[in-house]
Design a protein around this motif. Structure first.
Motif, PDB file in Angstrom:
ATOM      1  N   GLY A  94       0.817  -1.208   0.000  1.00 23.30           N
ATOM      2  CA  GLY A  94       0.000   0.000   0.000  1.00 23.30           C
ATOM      3  C   GLY A  94       0.846   1.251   0.000  1.00 23.30           C
ATOM      4  N   VAL A  95       0.208   2.367  -0.184  1.00 21.42           N
ATOM      5  CA  VAL A  95       0.917   3.641  -0.284  1.00 21.42           C
ATOM      6  C   VAL A  95       1.563   3.986   1.055  1.00 21.42           C
ATOM      7  CG1 VAL A  95       0.676   6.098  -0.768  1.00 21.42           C
ATOM      8  CG2 VAL A  95      -0.649   4.446  -2.095  1.00 21.42           C
ATOM      9  N   ASP A  96       2.861   4.242   1.004  1.00 21.74           N
ATOM     10  CA  ASP A  96       3.646   4.652   2.176  1.00 21.74           C
ATOM     11  C   ASP A  96       3.822   6.165   2.089  1.00 21.74           C
ATOM     12  OD1 ASP A  96       5.403   4.891   4.330  1.00 21.74           O
ATOM     13  OD2 ASP A  96       7.118   4.088   3.222  1.00 21.74           O
ATOM     14  N   PHE A 103       4.879   6.414  -1.703  1.00 21.13           N
ATOM     15  CA  PHE A 103       5.588   5.302  -2.318  1.00 21.13           C
ATOM     16  C   PHE A 103       4.745   4.036  -2.374  1.00 21.13           C
ATOM     17  CE2 PHE A 103       8.555   8.236  -0.500  1.00 21.13           C
ATOM     18  CZ  PHE A 103       9.560   8.333  -1.443  1.00 21.13           C
ATOM     19  N   VAL A 104       4.886   3.304  -3.477  1.00 24.41           N
ATOM     20  CA  VAL A 104       4.291   1.995  -3.664  1.00 24.41           C
ATOM     21  C   VAL A 104       5.424   1.068  -4.079  1.00 24.41           C
ATOM     22  CG1 VAL A 104       2.720   0.627  -5.102  1.00 24.41           C
ATOM     23  CG2 VAL A 104       2.066   2.935  -4.383  1.00 24.41           C
ATOM     24  N   THR A 105       5.487  -0.123  -3.502  1.00 19.47           N
ATOM     25  CA  THR A 105       6.518  -1.082  -3.897  1.00 19.47           C
ATOM     26  C   THR A 105       5.873  -2.378  -4.361  1.00 19.47           C
ATOM     27  OG1 THR A 105       6.786  -1.875  -1.628  1.00 19.47           O
ATOM     28  CG2 THR A 105       8.287  -0.143  -2.351  1.00 19.47           C
ATOM     29  N   GLN A 117       7.314   6.285  -6.895  1.00 18.01           N
ATOM     30  CA  GLN A 117       7.223   7.465  -6.051  1.00 18.01           C
ATOM     31  C   GLN A 117       6.365   8.529  -6.704  1.00 18.01           C
ATOM     32  OE1 GLN A 117      10.802   9.790  -5.548  1.00 18.01           O
ATOM     33  NE2 GLN A 117       9.970  10.898  -3.813  1.00 18.01           N
ATOM     34  N   GLU A 118       5.395   9.001  -5.955  1.00 18.87           N
ATOM     35  CA  GLU A 118       4.663  10.209  -6.319  1.00 18.87           C
ATOM     36  C   GLU A 118       5.364  11.351  -5.589  1.00 18.87           C
ATOM     37  OE1 GLU A 118       0.473  12.429  -5.261  1.00 18.87           O
ATOM     38  OE2 GLU A 118       0.463  10.243  -5.306  1.00 18.87           O
ATOM     39  N   LEU A 119       5.884  12.284  -6.337  1.00 14.07           N
ATOM     40  CA  LEU A 119       6.618  13.400  -5.731  1.00 14.07           C
ATOM     41  C   LEU A 119       5.682  14.272  -4.916  1.00 14.07           C
ATOM     42  CD1 LEU A 119       8.842  14.394  -8.769  1.00 14.07           C
ATOM     43  CD2 LEU A 119       9.555  13.135  -6.734  1.00 14.07           C
TER      44      LEU A 119
END
Length: 123
Positions: A94-96, A103-105, A117-119
């Motif tokens: 999930g989104v960190d 961040f998603v991994t 990464q979404e800035l």
């Protein structure tokens, strides 16, 4: 002088399985050439990226499959990226939420880990 990263090698155990995975999540299959019985070069490009990945056989890589975990890709929307991966049955964390981005991994079938990464706004 510009320095542009254009190709990153990703070590895999099964080229067809890896190619199918990356195409499924949206990478464009640019090249797939069998140079000899020992050498096969496959190049795939993520959507919108100027940098591609290379997978294959006999490429002389020292990195073991599943050990590439340093690739980070910028995406416009982490939630959308997560939803896209999960809609394709790709296990993704999930989104960190961090001060420096969202961040998603996820991992490919060999365990090579990717970070999306979404800035932060205004970056």
């Amino acid at each position: 002088m510009d320095w542009k990263i254009e190709l990153i090698h990703v070590p895999v155990t099964d080229v067809e399985r890896a190619k199918d995975f990356y195409v499924k999540i949206g990478f464009h299959p640019d090249h797939d050439h069998r140079v000899s019985d020992e050498v096969r070069f496959v190049q795939l490009t993520p959507p919108g990226s100027a940098c591609s990945i290379a997978i294959g056989e006999g490429l002389g890589l020292d990195l073991e499959p599943g050990r590439q975990n340093t690739i980070q890709v910028v995406v416009p929307d982490a939630d959308e990226a997560l939803a896209h991966l999960r809609s394709l049955d790709v296990e993704a964390d999930g989104v960190d939420e961090q001060a420096w981005g969202r961040f998603v991994t996820f991992a490919d079938p060999d365990g090579n880990r990717w970070t999306l990464q979404e800035l932060p706004r205004g970056s």
